[in-house]
Design a protein around this motif. Structure first.
Motif, PDB file in Angstrom:
ATOM      1  N   ILE A 149       0.820  -1.203   0.000  1.00  0.00           N
ATOM      2  CA  ILE A 149       0.000   0.000   0.000  1.00  0.00           C
ATOM      3  C   ILE A 149       0.856   1.256   0.000  1.00  0.00           C
ATOM      4  O   ILE A 149       0.599   2.202  -0.723  1.00  0.00           O
ATOM      5  CB  ILE A 149      -0.986   0.008   1.194  1.00  0.00           C
ATOM      6  CG1 ILE A 149      -2.054   1.075   1.015  1.00  0.00           C
ATOM      7  CG2 ILE A 149      -0.286   0.188   2.525  1.00  0.00           C
ATOM      8  CD1 ILE A 149      -3.295   0.543   0.402  1.00  0.00           C
ATOM      9  N   GLY A 150       1.926   1.236   0.772  1.00  0.00           N
ATOM     10  CA  GLY A 150       2.812   2.377   0.811  1.00  0.00           C
ATOM     11  C   GLY A 150       3.501   2.597  -0.511  1.00  0.00           C
ATOM     12  O   GLY A 150       3.579   3.707  -1.024  1.00  0.00           O
ATOM     13  N   LEU A 151       3.956   1.502  -1.103  1.00  0.00           N
ATOM     14  CA  LEU A 151       4.675   1.608  -2.373  1.00  0.00           C
ATOM     15  C   LEU A 151       3.755   2.022  -3.503  1.00  0.00           C
ATOM     16  O   LEU A 151       4.173   2.637  -4.464  1.00  0.00           O
ATOM     17  CB  LEU A 151       5.369   0.293  -2.717  1.00  0.00           C
ATOM     18  CG  LEU A 151       6.712   0.125  -2.019  1.00  0.00           C
ATOM     19  CD1 LEU A 151       7.315  -1.217  -2.382  1.00  0.00           C
ATOM     20  CD2 LEU A 151       7.685   1.232  -2.397  1.00  0.00           C
ATOM     21  N   ASN A 152       2.479   1.668  -3.357  1.00  0.00           N
ATOM     22  CA  ASN A 152       1.511   2.069  -4.361  1.00  0.00           C
ATOM     23  C   ASN A 152       1.446   3.594  -4.426  1.00  0.00           C
ATOM     24  O   ASN A 152       1.459   4.197  -5.491  1.00  0.00           O
ATOM     25  CB  ASN A 152       0.160   1.483  -3.967  1.00  0.00           C
ATOM     26  CG  ASN A 152      -0.798   1.513  -5.114  1.00  0.00           C
ATOM     27  OD1 ASN A 152      -1.401   2.541  -5.371  1.00  0.00           O
ATOM     28  ND2 ASN A 152      -0.912   0.410  -5.821  1.00  0.00           N
ATOM     29  N   LEU A 153       1.427   4.192  -3.255  1.00  0.00           N
ATOM     30  CA  LEU A 153       1.402   5.643  -3.143  1.00  0.00           C
ATOM     31  C   LEU A 153       2.697   6.238  -3.719  1.00  0.00           C
ATOM     32  O   LEU A 153       2.681   7.198  -4.478  1.00  0.00           O
ATOM     33  CB  LEU A 153       1.261   5.983  -1.663  1.00  0.00           C
ATOM     34  CG  LEU A 153       1.002   7.414  -1.218  1.00  0.00           C
ATOM     35  CD1 LEU A 153       0.201   7.373   0.080  1.00  0.00           C
ATOM     36  CD2 LEU A 153       2.283   8.178  -0.985  1.00  0.00           C
ATOM     37  N   VAL A 154       3.817   5.613  -3.363  1.00  0.00           N
ATOM     38  CA  VAL A 154       5.122   6.055  -3.851  1.00  0.00           C
ATOM     39  C   VAL A 154       5.173   5.993  -5.376  1.00  0.00           C
ATOM     40  O   VAL A 154       5.587   6.935  -6.049  1.00  0.00           O
ATOM     41  CB  VAL A 154       6.251   5.178  -3.245  1.00  0.00           C
ATOM     42  CG1 VAL A 154       7.579   5.421  -3.955  1.00  0.00           C
ATOM     43  CG2 VAL A 154       6.387   5.448  -1.747  1.00  0.00           C
ATOM     44  N   LYS A 155       4.700   4.866  -5.920  1.00  0.00           N
ATOM     45  CA  LYS A 155       4.722   4.660  -7.368  1.00  0.00           C
ATOM     46  C   LYS A 155       3.879   5.708  -8.091  1.00  0.00           C
ATOM     47  O   LYS A 155       4.287   6.273  -9.095  1.00  0.00           O
ATOM     48  CB  LYS A 155       4.205   3.257  -7.684  1.00  0.00           C
ATOM     49  CG  LYS A 155       4.152   2.919  -9.156  1.00  0.00           C
ATOM     50  CD  LYS A 155       5.334   2.060  -9.554  1.00  0.00           C
ATOM     51  CE  LYS A 155       5.221   1.571 -10.986  1.00  0.00           C
ATOM     52  NZ  LYS A 155       5.618   2.636 -11.939  1.00  0.00           N
ATOM     53  N   ARG A 156       2.695   5.969  -7.552  1.00  0.00           N
ATOM     54  CA  ARG A 156       1.823   6.963  -8.191  1.00  0.00           C
ATOM     55  C   ARG A 156       2.487   8.335  -8.197  1.00  0.00           C
ATOM     56  O   ARG A 156       2.416   9.060  -9.173  1.00  0.00           O
ATOM     57  CB  ARG A 156       0.478   7.041  -7.462  1.00  0.00           C
ATOM     58  CG  ARG A 156      -0.503   5.997  -7.938  1.00  0.00           C
ATOM     59  CD  ARG A 156      -1.928   6.498  -7.776  1.00  0.00           C
ATOM     60  NE  ARG A 156      -2.160   6.885  -6.388  1.00  0.00           N
ATOM     61  CZ  ARG A 156      -2.513   6.038  -5.441  1.00  0.00           C
ATOM     62  NH1 ARG A 156      -2.644   4.763  -5.713  1.00  0.00           N
ATOM     63  NH2 ARG A 156      -2.711   6.463  -4.218  1.00  0.00           N
ATOM     64  N   TYR A 157       3.117   8.676  -7.096  1.00  0.00           N
ATOM     65  CA  TYR A 157       3.786   9.972  -6.999  1.00  0.00           C
ATOM     66  C   TYR A 157       4.900  10.051  -8.048  1.00  0.00           C
ATOM     67  O   TYR A 157       5.037  11.041  -8.769  1.00  0.00           O
ATOM     68  CB  TYR A 157       4.358  10.171  -5.598  1.00  0.00           C
ATOM     69  CG  TYR A 157       5.022  11.517  -5.425  1.00  0.00           C
ATOM     70  CD1 TYR A 157       4.292  12.613  -4.989  1.00  0.00           C
ATOM     71  CD2 TYR A 157       6.374  11.692  -5.709  1.00  0.00           C
ATOM     72  CE1 TYR A 157       4.893  13.858  -4.848  1.00  0.00           C
ATOM     73  CE2 TYR A 157       6.982  12.933  -5.568  1.00  0.00           C
ATOM     74  CZ  TYR A 157       6.236  14.010  -5.143  1.00  0.00           C
ATOM     75  OH  TYR A 157       6.836  15.236  -5.020  1.00  0.00           O
ATOM     76  N   CYS A 158       5.694   8.993  -8.116  1.00  0.00           N
ATOM     77  CA  CYS A 158       6.821   8.967  -9.062  1.00  0.00           C
ATOM     78  C   CYS A 158       6.351   9.058 -10.501  1.00  0.00           C
ATOM     79  O   CYS A 158       6.920   9.786 -11.306  1.00  0.00           O
ATOM     80  CB  CYS A 158       7.664   7.712  -8.848  1.00  0.00           C
ATOM     81  SG  CYS A 158       8.612   7.774  -7.310  1.00  0.00           S
ATOM     82  N   ASP A 159       5.293   8.305 -10.837  1.00  0.00           N
ATOM     83  CA  ASP A 159       4.754   8.342 -12.202  1.00  0.00           C
ATOM     84  C   ASP A 159       4.307   9.758 -12.546  1.00  0.00           C
ATOM     85  O   ASP A 159       4.538  10.250 -13.644  1.00  0.00           O
ATOM     86  CB  ASP A 159       3.558   7.391 -12.340  1.00  0.00           C
ATOM     87  CG  ASP A 159       3.999   5.929 -12.314  1.00  0.00           C
ATOM     88  OD1 ASP A 159       5.224   5.669 -12.401  1.00  0.00           O
ATOM     89  OD2 ASP A 159       3.128   5.044 -12.192  1.00  0.00           O
TER      90      ASP A 159
END
Length: 186
Positions: A149-159
């Motif tokens: 869940i945390g990485l999902n947020l991280v990934k969206r931010y990075c994209d």
């Protein structure tokens, strides 16, 4: 008697499950909270120094995790993006590192050129887990609860900001997450 120690075991197991569930709910709540705030406030794109945000978050994280040894080496690098969101991303990655590490973890944070890397010497992941790492509710086992869940947020931010996200990990050796910011003029 034999049976009472068995029920004792069961109670402990159940409590552990409740604790994990509570942790996961907290993660969900934090993410929802972030999403709602994102919707309501216009995104705030700022020009700032990456090293400042890292140092800023470290002041907070140092007090939160007194048992961690921090190995920090950051140079300055100017970026344009949403500063608050980036702070959340850094918090998230460091917290994951701490959460999946042994009792007195060493967290290494470097910023060189346009790359931030956050490494731990924790339990690490195998290839299968790594493949599913962004799946929202993927849990290969309860100990990794909340990683996705945390990485999902991280990934969206990075994209969203064109930041390349690289994750490398080895089982029982640790995990490294690298954020590669766009080079100047590209």
């Amino acid at each position: 008697s034999h049976s009472s120690s068995q029920t004792h075991e069961m109670v402990i197991k159940r409590l552990e499950r409740i604790e994990i569930a509570a942790e996961m709910l907290k993660e969900r709540y934090n993410e929802l909270d972030y999403m709602i705030k994102k919707q309501s406030e216009r995104e705030n794109i700022e020009h700032f120094d990456l090293s400042e945000v890292i140092e800023e978050r470290l002041v907070f994280l140092r007090s939160l995790y007194p048992s961690v040894t921090w190995d920090v080496s950051v140079e300055s690098y100017a970026v344009n993006c949403d500063r608050i969101g980036l702070g959340k991303v850094i918090d998230n990655l460091i917290e994951n590192g701490v959460k999946y590490s042994p009792k007195n973890p060493i967290i290494t944070i470097t910023l060189r050129d346009n790359i931030v890397s956050i490494c731990d010497q924790g339990m690490g992941m195998d290839e299968i887990t790594l493949m599913h790492i962004y799946d929202r509710y993927y849990q290969n086992d309860s100990t990794m609860a909340g990683y996705g869940i945390g990485l999902n947020l991280v990934k969206r931010y990075c994209d969203r900001y064109g930041i390349a996200l690289h994750i490398s990990s080895r089982l029982h050796e640790g995990t490294c997450v690298k954020l590669e910011f766009k080079k100047k003029g590209s």
